[in-house]
Structures are given as C-alpha cells and as structure tokens.
Design a protein around this motif. Structure first.
Motif, PDB file in Angstrom:
ATOM      1  N   VAL A  91       0.819  -1.618   0.082  1.00  0.00           N
ATOM      2  CA  VAL A  91       0.328  -0.345   0.001  1.00  0.00           C
ATOM      3  C   VAL A  91       0.922   1.147   0.029  1.00  0.00           C
ATOM      4  CG1 VAL A  91      -1.982   1.370   1.240  1.00  0.00           C
ATOM      5  CG2 VAL A  91      -2.128  -1.464   1.058  1.00  0.00           C
ATOM      6  N   ALA A  92       1.661   0.961   0.690  1.00  0.00           N
ATOM      7  CA  ALA A  92       2.994   2.479   0.848  1.00  0.00           C
ATOM      8  C   ALA A  92       2.759   2.425  -0.225  1.00  0.00           C
ATOM      9  CB  ALA A  92       4.356   2.326   1.804  1.00  0.00           C
ATOM     10  N   ILE A  93       3.880   1.359  -1.004  1.00  0.00           N
ATOM     11  CA  ILE A  93       4.270   2.034  -2.276  1.00  0.00           C
ATOM     12  C   ILE A  93       3.559   2.714  -3.746  1.00  0.00           C
ATOM     13  CG2 ILE A  93       5.525   0.046  -4.421  1.00  0.00           C
ATOM     14  CD1 ILE A  93       6.460  -1.414  -2.662  1.00  0.00           C
ATOM     15  N   GLY A  94       2.578   1.369  -3.144  1.00  0.00           N
ATOM     16  CA  GLY A  94       0.928   2.329  -4.134  1.00  0.00           C
ATOM     17  C   GLY A  94       0.719   3.430  -4.298  1.00  0.00           C
ATOM     18  N   LEU A  95       0.805   4.112  -2.834  1.00  0.00           N
ATOM     19  CA  LEU A  95       0.348   5.686  -2.296  1.00  0.00           C
ATOM     20  C   LEU A  95       1.385   6.443  -3.032  1.00  0.00           C
ATOM     21  CD1 LEU A  95      -0.942   5.561   1.058  1.00  0.00           C
ATOM     22  CD2 LEU A  95      -2.288   5.945  -1.273  1.00  0.00           C
ATOM     23  N   ARG A  96       3.123   6.389  -3.003  1.00  0.00           N
ATOM     24  CA  ARG A  96       3.687   6.464  -3.387  1.00  0.00           C
ATOM     25  C   ARG A  96       3.187   6.640  -4.962  1.00  0.00           C
ATOM     26  NH1 ARG A  96       8.147   8.564  -0.155  1.00  0.00           N
ATOM     27  NH2 ARG A  96       7.636   7.265   1.627  1.00  0.00           N
ATOM     28  N   VAL A 122      -3.394  12.176 -12.634  1.00  0.00           N
ATOM     29  CA  VAL A 122      -4.787  12.133 -12.172  1.00  0.00           C
ATOM     30  C   VAL A 122      -4.665  13.762 -10.813  1.00  0.00           C
ATOM     31  CG1 VAL A 122      -6.582  11.099 -11.056  1.00  0.00           C
ATOM     32  CG2 VAL A 122      -4.634   9.695 -12.420  1.00  0.00           C
ATOM     33  N   GLY A 123      -5.425  14.043 -11.560  1.00  0.00           N
ATOM     34  CA  GLY A 123      -5.751  15.712 -10.914  1.00  0.00           C
ATOM     35  C   GLY A 123      -6.470  15.573  -9.950  1.00  0.00           C
ATOM     36  N   GLY A 124      -5.422  16.183  -9.139  1.00  0.00           N
ATOM     37  CA  GLY A 124      -6.332  16.281  -7.381  1.00  0.00           C
ATOM     38  C   GLY A 124      -5.630  14.883  -6.525  1.00  0.00           C
ATOM     39  N   ILE A 125      -4.952  13.890  -7.253  1.00  0.00           N
ATOM     40  CA  ILE A 125      -4.840  13.181  -6.590  1.00  0.00           C
ATOM     41  C   ILE A 125      -3.289  12.815  -5.142  1.00  0.00           C
ATOM     42  CG2 ILE A 125      -3.722  11.308  -8.222  1.00  0.00           C
ATOM     43  CD1 ILE A 125      -5.183   8.916  -7.500  1.00  0.00           C
ATOM     44  N   GLU A 126      -2.966  13.570  -5.860  1.00  0.00           N
ATOM     45  CA  GLU A 126      -1.503  13.544  -5.315  1.00  0.00           C
ATOM     46  C   GLU A 126      -1.368  13.731  -3.991  1.00  0.00           C
ATOM     47  OE1 GLU A 126      -2.273  15.538  -8.015  1.00  0.00           O
ATOM     48  OE2 GLU A 126      -1.066  14.913  -9.881  1.00  0.00           O
ATOM     49  N   GLU A 127      -1.891  14.970  -4.084  1.00  0.00           N
ATOM     50  CA  GLU A 127      -2.369  15.544  -2.574  1.00  0.00           C
ATOM     51  C   GLU A 127      -2.256  14.557  -0.988  1.00  0.00           C
ATOM     52  OE1 GLU A 127      -4.074  19.649   0.062  1.00  0.00           O
ATOM     53  OE2 GLU A 127      -3.882  19.670  -1.721  1.00  0.00           O
ATOM     54  N   THR A 128      -3.948  14.018  -2.281  1.00  0.00           N
ATOM     55  CA  THR A 128      -4.800  13.069  -1.706  1.00  0.00           C
ATOM     56  C   THR A 128      -3.511  11.014  -1.224  1.00  0.00           C
ATOM     57  OG1 THR A 128      -6.401  13.364  -2.658  1.00  0.00           O
ATOM     58  CG2 THR A 128      -6.614  11.540  -1.784  1.00  0.00           C
ATOM     59  N   SER A 129      -3.075  11.249  -2.359  1.00  0.00           N
ATOM     60  CA  SER A 129      -1.771   9.785  -1.620  1.00  0.00           C
ATOM     61  C   SER A 129      -1.327  10.162  -0.743  1.00  0.00           C
ATOM     62  CB  SER A 129      -1.218   9.875  -3.446  1.00  0.00           C
ATOM     63  OG  SER A 129      -2.600   9.436  -4.136  1.00  0.00           O
ATOM     64  N   THR A 143       0.915   9.765   4.531  1.00  0.00           N
ATOM     65  CA  THR A 143       1.580  10.244   6.121  1.00  0.00           C
ATOM     66  C   THR A 143       1.414   9.224   7.130  1.00  0.00           C
ATOM     67  OG1 THR A 143       1.660  12.503   4.593  1.00  0.00           O
ATOM     68  CG2 THR A 143       1.687  12.073   7.095  1.00  0.00           C
ATOM     69  N   LYS A 144      -0.445   9.554   6.856  1.00  0.00           N
ATOM     70  CA  LYS A 144      -1.143   8.207   8.141  1.00  0.00           C
ATOM     71  C   LYS A 144      -0.296   7.050   8.230  1.00  0.00           C
ATOM     72  CE  LYS A 144      -5.240  11.363   7.949  1.00  0.00           C
ATOM     73  NZ  LYS A 144      -7.024  11.043   6.900  1.00  0.00           N
ATOM     74  N   LEU A 145      -0.767   6.340   7.079  1.00  0.00           N
ATOM     75  CA  LEU A 145       0.092   4.759   6.859  1.00  0.00           C
ATOM     76  C   LEU A 145       0.982   4.978   8.179  1.00  0.00           C
ATOM     77  CD1 LEU A 145       0.196   1.525   6.413  1.00  0.00           C
ATOM     78  CD2 LEU A 145       0.763   2.610   3.796  1.00  0.00           C
ATOM     79  N   GLU A 146       2.641   5.871   7.009  1.00  0.00           N
ATOM     80  CA  GLU A 146       3.673   5.564   7.398  1.00  0.00           C
ATOM     81  C   GLU A 146       3.605   6.361   9.235  1.00  0.00           C
ATOM     82  OE1 GLU A 146       6.009   7.849   5.125  1.00  0.00           O
ATOM     83  OE2 GLU A 146       6.521   6.790   4.486  1.00  0.00           O
ATOM     84  N   GLN A 147       2.963   6.644   9.850  1.00  0.00           N
ATOM     85  CA  GLN A 147       3.201   6.934  10.840  1.00  0.00           C
ATOM     86  C   GLN A 147       1.903   6.240  12.097  1.00  0.00           C
ATOM     87  OE1 GLN A 147      -0.708  10.255  11.241  1.00  0.00           O
ATOM     88  NE2 GLN A 147       1.312  12.100  11.391  1.00  0.00           N
ATOM     89  N   VAL A 148       2.363   4.711  11.645  1.00  0.00           N
ATOM     90  CA  VAL A 148       1.297   3.747  11.918  1.00  0.00           C
ATOM     91  C   VAL A 148       1.990   2.690  11.905  1.00  0.00           C
ATOM     92  CG1 VAL A 148      -1.051   4.204  12.500  1.00  0.00           C
ATOM     93  CG2 VAL A 148      -0.224   3.048  10.613  1.00  0.00           C
ATOM     94  N   ARG A 205      11.980  -0.941   5.552  1.00  0.00           N
ATOM     95  CA  ARG A 205      11.338  -0.632   4.055  1.00  0.00           C
ATOM     96  C   ARG A 205      10.942  -0.097   2.712  1.00  0.00           C
ATOM     97  NH1 ARG A 205       8.544  -6.658   4.336  1.00  0.00           N
ATOM     98  NH2 ARG A 205       8.465  -5.982   3.062  1.00  0.00           N
ATOM     99  N   VAL A 206      10.512   0.952   3.920  1.00  0.00           N
ATOM    100  CA  VAL A 206       9.910   1.381   3.135  1.00  0.00           C
ATOM    101  C   VAL A 206      10.804   2.981   2.579  1.00  0.00           C
ATOM    102  CG1 VAL A 206       7.982   2.836   3.578  1.00  0.00           C
ATOM    103  CG2 VAL A 206       7.604   0.931   4.145  1.00  0.00           C
ATOM    104  N   ALA A 207      11.253   2.699   4.109  1.00  0.00           N
ATOM    105  CA  ALA A 207      12.372   4.419   3.518  1.00  0.00           C
ATOM    106  C   ALA A 207      13.212   4.226   3.152  1.00  0.00           C
ATOM    107  CB  ALA A 207      13.004   4.579   5.285  1.00  0.00           C
ATOM    108  N   ALA A 208      13.818   2.636   2.584  1.00  0.00           N
ATOM    109  CA  ALA A 208      14.511   1.852   1.480  1.00  0.00           C
ATOM    110  C   ALA A 208      14.284   2.148  -0.106  1.00  0.00           C
ATOM    111  CB  ALA A 208      14.970   0.650   1.810  1.00  0.00           C
ATOM    112  N   LEU A 209      12.878   1.839  -0.077  1.00  0.00           N
ATOM    113  CA  LEU A 209      12.490   2.682  -1.297  1.00  0.00           C
ATOM    114  C   LEU A 209      11.861   3.666  -1.788  1.00  0.00           C
ATOM    115  CD1 LEU A 209       9.710  -0.522  -0.758  1.00  0.00           C
ATOM    116  CD2 LEU A 209      11.059  -0.774  -2.790  1.00  0.00           C
ATOM    117  N   ALA A 210      11.692   4.336  -0.523  1.00  0.00           N
ATOM    118  CA  ALA A 210      11.479   6.245  -0.977  1.00  0.00           C
ATOM    119  C   ALA A 210      12.717   5.783  -1.204  1.00  0.00           C
ATOM    120  CB  ALA A 210      11.134   6.903   0.175  1.00  0.00           C
ATOM    121  N   ALA A 211      13.764   6.201  -0.608  1.00  0.00           N
ATOM    122  CA  ALA A 211      15.151   7.167  -0.708  1.00  0.00           C
ATOM    123  C   ALA A 211      15.897   6.298  -2.103  1.00  0.00           C
ATOM    124  CB  ALA A 211      16.098   6.229   0.251  1.00  0.00           C
ATOM    125  N   SER A 212      15.338   5.174  -2.499  1.00  0.00           N
ATOM    126  CA  SER A 212      15.966   4.632  -3.748  1.00  0.00           C
ATOM    127  C   SER A 212      15.614   4.569  -4.804  1.00  0.00           C
ATOM    128  CB  SER A 212      16.087   3.063  -3.888  1.00  0.00           C
ATOM    129  OG  SER A 212      17.257   2.884  -2.423  1.00  0.00           O
TER     130      SER A 212
END
Length: 334
Positions: free
Chosen positions: A84-89, A96-103, A108-113, A121-128
């Motif tokens: 889900v984290a990969i899909g949101l990034r 798709v207009g308007g989906i960037e901010e929503t995603s 942000t909510k997902l990463e908080q919990v 794992r998620v941080a490595a994907l984001a950094a790479s």
C-alpha cells in the motif's frame, strides 16, 4: 489459540471478516478459540460500532462484512502494508488531477502507524526510487472514477469529445476498459453511432449526466483492450513506422522498447518489432539505441536516415578513440 481480551478479539474478528467474503460462525469460533455464542455477541458489538455485518441463517449460512457509512480500520499484514505504501507513492506521481495531495495525506497517515520493523523497508524504497516526471495531461479524478463505475456496471455514457485535430463531437458509447500508458489515460468503448470499437483520451472528454441505460457485455478481453490502445496511439502519434526484424529473443527486446511499440515472437532468437516515431531520423535513432542486430526493409526515408546516421557515427569516431570501459554506465533501457 484463545483470544481472551475483548478489544483484541474484536480487532482480530474484523481482520478475518475483511480477508474473505463469507465466514461460517463455527469457523470463526475455531479461529478465535471461543464459542459460537461469543462470536454472535462480538458480531453484535461490531454492529453497534457502525460496521454492518450481515448474517445468513442455516447450515450453509455465515457472516459477511458489508459496506457502511464509514471506513472500518483496515488491518494489514506486513507485505500488504508495504504494498500500500508503494502504491500511494506511485499514485502521488501519476497524471490524475487532485490525487497527488490525497495520496500523500494517506501515505503520511500510514507511515505514522507503520511498525518499526517495516519502516526501514519503506524508507529504503523511498530513498532509492526516483519517479520520472510525466509530461502527459492530467485527467480529472472524478471523471476517471465515473468512467470506471460505468465500465463496471455496464452503463452507457454520453460525452463531449475533442479529437487531436480539435474537432468537437458528441459521443454515445458502451464503456469497456480504462487503459493507462503511463502518460495518458484512455477509454476503450463501443461507439453506438459508428458501430465499432473506439478509444478516447480521457483528458479530452467531458461526460454528460446522468449515465445511460445498461447494456450487455461485448467480447473484447482486457489484453485486447491494451493492444487496441497501443496500436491506436502508435498510428496517431507516430506517422513514420516500420517493422524491424530484431535478432534477439522477444523478452530481451520487450524490456528495451516504449509501451507504444509492439513485439511479436518469431522464434527463440528473432522477433518482429512494430515501432514508429515522428520522423525517420528519430526512428533510426530508436532502432540503433536497442543495441541489438536488426534489419528493416523500409520505408525508404528510414533507410536513408539509417545510412546517414551510420556515416555520421563512423565519422565521429577517430582511430585513436578508446573503447568504452566496462565500468562506464550504459543506456540499455528506454
């Protein structure tokens, strides 16, 4: 394993109800290590919290979680949370207009919990991962959703459409599939007035409401919808086209060509590449950039462009120019 804590048992029960459509009461009781009476009591607690759980009586009956007025907590396992984290990034970078901010808000909510074990794992994907900026036009998210619903429910749609030449028409269609090429979104539909399949760029259409009547399905499998769009985009955007015989396996060629190109298997060592470009010289460069042996029979303008490019490349390399080191990066992919 018995789940004695009522709150923990409710969360576990909700997770089981989300994992599949129907659950017989005795099976739920066995999973949670409690009696069927306790399961019925817990189901009633979920209903009181606003989660609609339907029950079907009888030996073949069971419990099913329905859709309610609010979204229940989604209980994800490790792999699902990372997916889900990969899909949101990815969604945050889509056209798709308007989906960037929503995603980004959802991410942000997902990463908080996220559990601590999943954060690296998620941080490595984001950094790479570096998203390639798209230059395609953004589509309206509400329009995309409305068309998806029409495809799902088989409801006819009428919309105003402007083609690539600027001609305005009113279309009445039976929507079939939505296809994304990465830069643009297309609707594949049966055009009522033209009695044939057509594809439409979604950023160029404006649906009229309400939706029309339902219609019976037509035979165009999802794979054929993709092929239909690929051929249509290529014929519209790439007037200079050729079919090249590439002396390499189809898998090796497919990973090096853009989505609008089509690769056709011949044998284990050869394939046909259907490809085009805006100009003969551009097409010649595309073919040369494959880095694979190929032959083409035409068109004449392409053959001439290949000859001129060959001469220019040969003249650019002096006898003293060293060969490229194996450690230097190569541009082998599109």
């Amino acid at each position: 394993m018995t789940t004695r804590d009522p709150a923990a048992r409710l969360l576990r029960l909700l997770s089981l109800l989300q994992s599949r459509t129907d659950w017989p009461g005795p099976e739920l009781a066995g999973r949670l290590g409690v009696s069927t009476r306790t399961i019925r009591s817990d189901i009633e607690r979920l209903r009181n919290l606003g989660y609609p759980v339907a029950a079907t009586p009888g030996t073949a009956g069971g419990h099913r979680l329905g859709s309610g007025a609010r979204l229940p907590p989604l209980l994800l396992d490790d792999e699902e949370a990372v997916a889900v984290a990969i899909g949101l990034r990815t969604a945050a970078a889509q056209a798709v207009g308007g989906i960037e901010e929503t995603s980004l808000r959802a991410l942000t909510k997902l990463e908080q919990v996220l559990p601590a074990r999943l954060r690296p794992r998620v941080a490595a994907l984001a950094a790479s991962t570096v998203p390639l900026p798209g230059n395609g036009p953004a589509v309206d998210g509400d329009v995309l959703t409305a068309l998806a619903v029409a495809c799902r429910d088989r409801r006819r749609v009428r919309f105003d459409y402007h083609d690539h030449k600027g001609n305005a028409t009113l279309r009445d269609v039976e929507p079939h599939r939505l296809v994304s090429t990465g830069q643009r979104w297309y609707l594949v539909a049966w055009d009522i007035d033209r009695n044939d399949w057509r594809m439409f760029r979604i950023d160029r259409l404006r649906p009229r409401t309400p939706m029309g009547p339902s219609f019976p399905g037509r035979s165009l499998p999802p794979g054929e919808a993709i092929d239909f769009v690929t051929k249509g985009v290529a014929s519209t955007l790439e007037p200079c086209r050729t079919v090249a015989t590439v002396h390499a396996p189809v898998t090796a060629v497919s990973e090096r060509v853009p989505p609008v190109a089509r690769v056709e298997h011949l044998d284990d060592q050869r394939c046909l590449l259907h490809i085009g470009a805006a100009a003969p010289l551009t097409l010649a460069v595309y073919l040369a950039a494959l880095g694979l042996p190929f032959t083409v029979d035409g068109p004449p303008a392409l053959l001439e462009a290949l000859r001129r490019m060959s001469q220019h490349c040969a003249g650019a390399v002096s006898p003293a120019t060293p060969a490229m080191s194996a450690s230097q990066p190569r541009a082998d992919a599109w």
